[in-house]
Design an enzyme around this catalytic site. Structure first.
Site, PDB file in Angstrom:
ATOM      1  N   GLU A   1       0.846  -1.209   0.000  1.00 33.65           N
ATOM      2  CA  GLU A   1       0.000   0.000   0.000  1.00 33.65           C
ATOM      3  C   GLU A   1       0.874   1.249   0.000  1.00 33.65           C
ATOM      4  OE1 GLU A   1      -2.962  -0.285   3.091  1.00 33.65           O
ATOM      5  OE2 GLU A   1      -3.707  -2.174   2.290  1.00 33.65           O
TER       6      GLU A   1
ATOM      7  N   HIS B   1      -7.978   1.688   1.338  1.00 40.83           N
ATOM      8  CA  HIS B   1      -7.934   1.330   2.771  1.00 40.83           C
ATOM      9  C   HIS B   1      -8.764   2.320   3.611  1.00 40.83           C
ATOM     10  CE1 HIS B   1      -5.329  -0.971   5.887  1.00 40.83           C
ATOM     11  NE2 HIS B   1      -6.506  -0.656   6.417  1.00 40.83           N
TER      12      HIS B   1
HETATM   13  N1  NAD Z   1      -9.842  -1.954   6.042  1.00 45.28           N
HETATM   14  C1  NAD Z   1      -9.839  -1.342   7.207  1.00 45.28           C
HETATM   15  O1  NAD Z   1      -9.907  -0.121   7.279  1.00 45.28           O
HETATM   16  C2  NAD Z   1      -9.780  -2.161   8.470  1.00 45.28           C
HETATM   17  C3  NAD Z   1     -10.242  -1.594   9.669  1.00 45.28           C
HETATM   18  C4  NAD Z   1     -10.252  -2.379  10.821  1.00 45.28           C
HETATM   19  C5  NAD Z   1      -9.779  -3.680  10.775  1.00 45.28           C
HETATM   20  N2  NAD Z   1      -9.297  -4.205   9.617  1.00 45.28           N
HETATM   21  C6  NAD Z   1      -8.795  -5.577   9.554  1.00 45.28           C
HETATM   22  O2  NAD Z   1      -9.845  -6.465   9.870  1.00 45.28           O
HETATM   23  C7  NAD Z   1      -9.311  -7.565  10.605  1.00 45.28           C
HETATM   24  C8  NAD Z   1     -10.416  -8.192  11.425  1.00 45.28           C
HETATM   25  O3  NAD Z   1     -10.839  -7.300  12.467  1.00 45.28           O
HETATM   26  P1  NAD Z   1     -11.764  -7.803  13.661  1.00 45.28           P
HETATM   27  O4  NAD Z   1     -11.974  -6.626  14.554  1.00 45.28           O
HETATM   28  O5  NAD Z   1     -12.939  -8.532  13.139  1.00 45.28           O
HETATM   29  O6  NAD Z   1     -10.758  -8.833  14.363  1.00 45.28           O
HETATM   30  P2  NAD Z   1     -11.155 -10.012  15.344  1.00 45.28           P
HETATM   31  O7  NAD Z   1      -9.897 -10.400  16.023  1.00 45.28           O
HETATM   32  O8  NAD Z   1     -12.332  -9.622  16.178  1.00 45.28           O
HETATM   33  O9  NAD Z   1     -11.623 -11.174  14.360  1.00 45.28           O
HETATM   34  C9  NAD Z   1     -10.751 -11.906  13.559  1.00 45.28           C
HETATM   35  C10 NAD Z   1     -11.249 -13.328  13.535  1.00 45.28           C
HETATM   36  O10 NAD Z   1     -10.472 -14.070  12.606  1.00 45.28           O
HETATM   37  C11 NAD Z   1     -10.295 -15.364  13.152  1.00 45.28           C
HETATM   38  N3  NAD Z   1      -9.187 -16.036  12.487  1.00 45.28           N
HETATM   39  C12 NAD Z   1      -7.852 -15.896  12.702  1.00 45.28           C
HETATM   40  N4  NAD Z   1      -7.169 -16.709  11.872  1.00 45.28           N
HETATM   41  C13 NAD Z   1      -8.086 -17.349  11.122  1.00 45.28           C
HETATM   42  C14 NAD Z   1      -7.999 -18.318  10.090  1.00 45.28           C
HETATM   43  N5  NAD Z   1      -6.822 -18.782   9.655  1.00 45.28           N
HETATM   44  N6  NAD Z   1      -9.145 -18.793   9.543  1.00 45.28           N
HETATM   45  C15 NAD Z   1     -10.360 -18.347   9.972  1.00 45.28           C
HETATM   46  N7  NAD Z   1     -10.490 -17.434  10.955  1.00 45.28           N
HETATM   47  C16 NAD Z   1      -9.381 -16.942  11.508  1.00 45.28           C
HETATM   48  C17 NAD Z   1     -10.050 -15.105  14.628  1.00 45.28           C
HETATM   49  O11 NAD Z   1     -10.235 -16.267  15.396  1.00 45.28           O
HETATM   50  C18 NAD Z   1     -11.115 -14.035  14.900  1.00 45.28           C
HETATM   51  O12 NAD Z   1     -12.338 -14.578  15.309  1.00 45.28           O
HETATM   52  C19 NAD Z   1      -8.231  -6.903  11.464  1.00 45.28           C
HETATM   53  O13 NAD Z   1      -7.258  -7.804  11.850  1.00 45.28           O
HETATM   54  C20 NAD Z   1      -7.662  -5.845  10.554  1.00 45.28           C
HETATM   55  O14 NAD Z   1      -6.558  -6.398   9.872  1.00 45.28           O
HETATM   56  C21 NAD Z   1      -9.298  -3.466   8.469  1.00 45.28           C
END
Ligand code: NAD
Length: 305
Positions: A260, A278
């Site tokens: 990015e 993003h």
């Molecule tokens: N685009 C954006 O602006 C933005 C903003 C916020 C978060 N995010 C991304 O979104 C992601 C998710 O956020 P969240 O708050 O839901 O996180 P979270 O930790 O609440 O949820 C992530 C889930 O993924 C699961 N997981 C981990 N590895 C896995 C796998 N191999 N297979 C299946 N499931 C798996 C975890 O057990 C968890 O339940 C963050 O890590 C971040 O990278 C992006």
């Protein structure tokens, strides 16, 4: 006590620091060289995602006690280096959840109704009313890989649209969520082969890096869409391009990229891809909340330690 804020942050965060009488320096565009040079003066560092808190930054940070990340993912912070130096790291995991979830639904509708194509067609003076026919979310299958905070919120919204919900996670999915939304708990491959919308909400880890490649795209229905707002490296972009050109999948919406800003022009220019810079978590509400939450945690820690 001094706090350095090295990324742009909401005014709410600044007013929390001001009203707590904590001395802070706001340098939202500081270069990594200057950060390394100046970090030794500070007790706390507040970042979003631009600042890369590498080992080189941590090493000279002899006074540093806490790093606050206004956002969810901590992949811009070297957590091994912070642990070695006993620097506490806090984030704001809940602040962006709804913003990302609503954006994801927006991307799904944009894909299914070809909204970007309709807009650019109108801008070029055309009126393609009959050729731009879309499909509805109602009755379709939504499959999320990762059903933590964001995956669960998108599932709620998708359920309200009348979609069937499939979900996969590496940890047990709460029973009340399964019951409330009628979720089919599925393997990753089942989701890939059955869902009309494959959505990714996992953190970037060694296990999730490159999790979706050519094999996975080949499992998907030709009519299915994939949406990624999690982290770019979860999807192999060159495999996605190949899958799109071979019509193995219908389209993709990407808010995050392997690098990015992204450098794969072919991906950005593809009519089958909706790229966004993003911004899924970028709402006023979410950024205010993230700023407030991170500043409060930093203040509390500095005052209590
Ligand atoms: N685009 C954006 O602006 C933005 C903003 C916020 C978060 N995010 C991304 O979104 C992601 C998710 O956020 P969240 O708050 O839901 O996180 P979270 O930790 O609440 O949820 C992530 C889930 O993924 C699961 N997981 C981990 N590895 C896995 C796998 N191999 N297979 C299946 N499931 C798996 C975890 O057990 C968890 O339940 C963050 O890590 C971040 O990278 C992006």
């Amino acid at each position: 006590m001094k706090v350095l804020i090295s990324d742009s942050i909401s005014a709410t965060a600044l007013s929390v620091l001001r009203s707590s009488r904590i001395d802070f320096t706001y340098k939202p565009e500081i270069s990594s060289e200057n950060l390394v040079r100046e970090i030794a003066e500070y007790d706390a560092l507040i970042v979003r995602s631009r600042t890369k808190v590498t080992r080189e930054v941590i090493l000279p940070a002899t006074k540093l006690r806490i790093i606050g990340r206004a956002g969810v993912g901590l992949d811009n912070i070297d957590l091994k280096a912070t642990a070695e130096r006993k620097v506490k790291v806090v984030n704001t995991p809940y602040a962006l959840t709804n913003a990302v979830a609503e954006f994801t639904i927006g991307l799904m509708i944009a894909l299914a109704r070809q909204i970007p194509k309709a807009v650019s067609s109108m801008r070029s003076g055309k009126w393609e009313k009959s050729s731009i026919t879309g499909s509805e979310l109602k009755g379709k299958t939504y499959g999320t890989i990762g059903i933590g905070r964001i995956g669960a919120r998108v599932s709620e919204l998708a359920h309200a649209f009348g979609m069937k919900i499939m979900a996969n996670d590496v940890i047990p999915i709460p029973k009340d969520l399964i019951d409330r939304l009628g979720i089919s708990v599925a393997s990753r491959d089942q989701i890939l082969s059955e869902a009309d919308f494959v959505d990714i909400h996992v953190p970037l880890t060694p296990e999730t890096e490159n999790m979706i490649g050519y094999r996975e795209f080949s499992l998907m229905k030709k009519s299915a869409f994939i949406i990624n707002t999690s982290r770019g490296k979860v999807i192999n972009e060159s495999d996605l391009l190949k899958a799109l050109s071979e019509k193995k999948v219908a389209g993709a919406a990407l808010d995050v990229f392997e690098v990015e800003p992204p450098n794969r022009l072919e991906l950005l220019k593809s009519e089958k891809v909706i790229p966004t810079p993003h911004i899924a978590g970028q709402t006023e509400e979410a950024q205010n909340e993230a700023g407030r939450m991170v500043a409060e945690q930093v203040v509390e820690y500095l005052k209590s330690a």
